[in-house]
Design a protein around this motif. Structure first.
Motif, PDB file in Angstrom:
ATOM      1  N   ASN A   1       0.810  -1.213   0.000  1.00 31.22           N
ATOM      2  CA  ASN A   1       0.000   0.000   0.000  1.00 31.22           C
ATOM      3  C   ASN A   1       0.849   1.271   0.000  1.00 31.22           C
ATOM      4  O   ASN A   1       0.315   2.363  -0.100  1.00 31.22           O
ATOM      5  N   ILE A   2       2.172   1.122   0.105  1.00 35.85           N
ATOM      6  CA  ILE A   2       3.072   2.264   0.236  1.00 35.85           C
ATOM      7  C   ILE A   2       3.862   2.453  -1.054  1.00 35.85           C
ATOM      8  O   ILE A   2       4.417   1.500  -1.593  1.00 35.85           O
ATOM      9  N   ASP A   3       3.912   3.687  -1.530  1.00 38.26           N
ATOM     10  CA  ASP A   3       4.775   4.043  -2.657  1.00 38.26           C
ATOM     11  C   ASP A   3       6.138   4.395  -2.078  1.00 38.26           C
ATOM     12  O   ASP A   3       6.379   5.519  -1.648  1.00 38.26           O
ATOM     13  N   TRP A   4       7.048   3.417  -2.043  1.00 41.84           N
ATOM     14  CA  TRP A   4       8.335   3.588  -1.376  1.00 41.84           C
ATOM     15  C   TRP A   4       9.227   4.605  -2.066  1.00 41.84           C
ATOM     16  O   TRP A   4      10.175   5.104  -1.457  1.00 41.84           O
ATOM     17  N   LYS A   5       8.923   4.965  -3.298  1.00 48.63           N
ATOM     18  CA  LYS A   5       9.691   6.012  -3.989  1.00 48.63           C
ATOM     19  C   LYS A   5       9.429   7.380  -3.352  1.00 48.63           C
ATOM     20  O   LYS A   5      10.193   8.308  -3.565  1.00 48.63           O
ATOM     21  N   ARG A   6       8.361   7.472  -2.577  1.00 51.21           N
ATOM     22  CA  ARG A   6       7.983   8.724  -1.924  1.00 51.21           C
ATOM     23  C   ARG A   6       8.190   8.671  -0.414  1.00 51.21           C
ATOM     24  O   ARG A   6       7.539   9.386   0.337  1.00 51.21           O
ATOM     25  N   VAL A   7       9.108   7.837   0.052  1.00 54.91           N
ATOM     26  CA  VAL A   7       9.394   7.703   1.482  1.00 54.91           C
ATOM     27  C   VAL A   7      10.893   7.826   1.702  1.00 54.91           C
ATOM     28  O   VAL A   7      11.689   7.181   1.022  1.00 54.91           O
ATOM     29  N   TYR A   8      11.280   8.671   2.660  1.00 53.63           N
ATOM     30  CA  TYR A   8      12.672   8.793   3.094  1.00 53.63           C
ATOM     31  C   TYR A   8      12.742   8.298   4.531  1.00 53.63           C
ATOM     32  O   TYR A   8      12.027   8.795   5.395  1.00 53.63           O
ATOM     33  N   VAL A   9      13.610   7.325   4.771  1.00 52.72           N
ATOM     34  CA  VAL A   9      13.786   6.767   6.105  1.00 52.72           C
ATOM     35  C   VAL A   9      15.212   7.057   6.554  1.00 52.72           C
ATOM     36  O   VAL A   9      16.159   6.865   5.790  1.00 52.72           O
ATOM     37  N   PHE A  10      15.355   7.549   7.778  1.00 53.99           N
ATOM     38  CA  PHE A  10      16.690   7.811   8.289  1.00 53.99           C
ATOM     39  C   PHE A  10      16.735   7.528   9.788  1.00 53.99           C
ATOM     40  O   PHE A  10      15.712   7.449  10.454  1.00 53.99           O
ATOM     41  N   LEU A  11      17.940   7.362  10.294  1.00 53.44           N
ATOM     42  CA  LEU A  11      18.160   7.067  11.694  1.00 53.44           C
ATOM     43  C   LEU A  11      18.342   8.356  12.478  1.00 53.44           C
ATOM     44  O   LEU A  11      19.115   9.228  12.077  1.00 53.44           O
ATOM     45  N   VAL A  12      17.606   8.476  13.572  1.00 50.06           N
ATOM     46  CA  VAL A  12      17.773   9.611  14.477  1.00 50.06           C
ATOM     47  C   VAL A  12      18.166   9.037  15.831  1.00 50.06           C
ATOM     48  O   VAL A  12      17.437   8.300  16.444  1.00 50.06           O
ATOM     49  N   ASP A  13      19.351   9.335  16.263  1.00 45.80           N
ATOM     50  CA  ASP A  13      19.830   8.774  17.511  1.00 45.80           C
ATOM     51  C   ASP A  13      20.956   9.640  18.033  1.00 45.80           C
ATOM     52  O   ASP A  13      21.820  10.078  17.279  1.00 45.80           O
ATOM     53  N   GLU A  14      20.940   9.863  19.320  1.00 45.67           N
ATOM     54  CA  GLU A  14      21.968  10.700  19.915  1.00 45.67           C
ATOM     55  C   GLU A  14      23.241   9.910  20.206  1.00 45.67           C
ATOM     56  O   GLU A  14      24.284  10.477  20.476  1.00 45.67           O
ATOM     57  N   ARG A  15      23.155   8.599  20.159  1.00 41.21           N
ATOM     58  CA  ARG A  15      24.326   7.777  20.448  1.00 41.21           C
ATOM     59  C   ARG A  15      25.257   7.715  19.244  1.00 41.21           C
ATOM     60  O   ARG A  15      24.834   7.664  18.113  1.00 41.21           O
ATOM     61  N   TYR A  16      26.531   7.695  19.525  1.00 50.07           N
ATOM     62  CA  TYR A  16      27.525   7.457  18.494  1.00 50.07           C
ATOM     63  C   TYR A  16      28.504   6.447  19.053  1.00 50.07           C
ATOM     64  O   TYR A  16      28.934   6.553  20.189  1.00 50.07           O
ATOM     65  N   GLY A  17      28.823   5.463  18.282  1.00 54.37           N
ATOM     66  CA  GLY A  17      29.777   4.458  18.734  1.00 54.37           C
ATOM     67  C   GLY A  17      30.630   3.999  17.574  1.00 54.37           C
ATOM     68  O   GLY A  17      30.338   4.282  16.410  1.00 54.37           O
ATOM     69  N   PHE A  18      31.674   3.316  17.907  1.00 51.80           N
ATOM     70  CA  PHE A  18      32.533   2.761  16.872  1.00 51.80           C
ATOM     71  C   PHE A  18      31.821   1.597  16.198  1.00 51.80           C
ATOM     72  O   PHE A  18      31.067   0.859  16.831  1.00 51.80           O
ATOM     73  N   GLN A  19      32.059   1.430  14.930  1.00 53.46           N
ATOM     74  CA  GLN A  19      31.344   0.424  14.146  1.00 53.46           C
ATOM     75  C   GLN A  19      31.483  -0.981  14.730  1.00 53.46           C
ATOM     76  O   GLN A  19      30.569  -1.771  14.661  1.00 53.46           O
ATOM     77  N   HIS A  20      32.601  -1.290  15.353  1.00 52.45           N
ATOM     78  CA  HIS A  20      32.833  -2.639  15.863  1.00 52.45           C
ATOM     79  C   HIS A  20      32.309  -2.846  17.280  1.00 52.45           C
ATOM     80  O   HIS A  20      32.331  -3.960  17.786  1.00 52.45           O
ATOM     81  N   ASP A  21      31.829  -1.799  17.925  1.00 51.74           N
ATOM     82  CA  ASP A  21      31.275  -1.935  19.268  1.00 51.74           C
ATOM     83  C   ASP A  21      29.962  -2.679  19.238  1.00 51.74           C
ATOM     84  O   ASP A  21      29.168  -2.552  18.300  1.00 51.74           O
ATOM     85  N   GLU A  22      29.696  -3.440  20.295  1.00 52.56           N
ATOM     86  CA  GLU A  22      28.454  -4.215  20.402  1.00 52.56           C
ATOM     87  C   GLU A  22      27.210  -3.334  20.290  1.00 52.56           C
ATOM     88  O   GLU A  22      26.221  -3.706  19.688  1.00 52.56           O
TER      89      GLU A  22
END
Length: 102
Positions: A76-97
């Motif tokens: 039911n969703i036209d995904w060409k008209r949807v922008y999804v992004f991450l909102v998070d105040e945390r920042y960590g190293f890529q290899h961290d759990e």
């Protein structure tokens, strides 16, 4: 209302989703997000912007993945008209759990 020369819609309010189980919550969450996107796409031009916060444990990340997988299957969703992004105040190293990169 106009803002910066462009049409600006008011942000959505906070809604509460009541569920009997974690599985029920993921399904109801996907249903609710789909309903919001479909309503926007039916009544508006442009893209729906969806900001999601990251989860802070493997179990919660698994639930988020389950909900997003469920949502992605919605026709039911036209995904060409949807922008999804991450909102998070945390920042960590890529290899961290606890990194949001997983």
């Amino acid at each position: 209302r106009q803002w910066g020369g462009r049409l600006h819609k008011e942000a959505m309010g906070i809604e509460r989703i009541l569920a009997a189980s974690a599985r029920d919550f993921t399904v109801k969450s996907a249903d609710y997000i789909e309903e919001c996107i479909a309503k926007f796409q039916h009544n508006s031009i442009g893209a729906f912007v969806l900001g999601l916060s990251g989860a802070n444990s493997r179990v919660r990340r698994a639930r988020v993945v389950e909900m997003l997988t469920n949502l992605a299957s919605r026709r039911n969703i036209d995904w060409k008209r949807v922008y999804v992004f991450l909102v998070d105040e945390r920042y960590g190293f890529q290899h961290d759990e606890d990194s949001n990169a997983h």
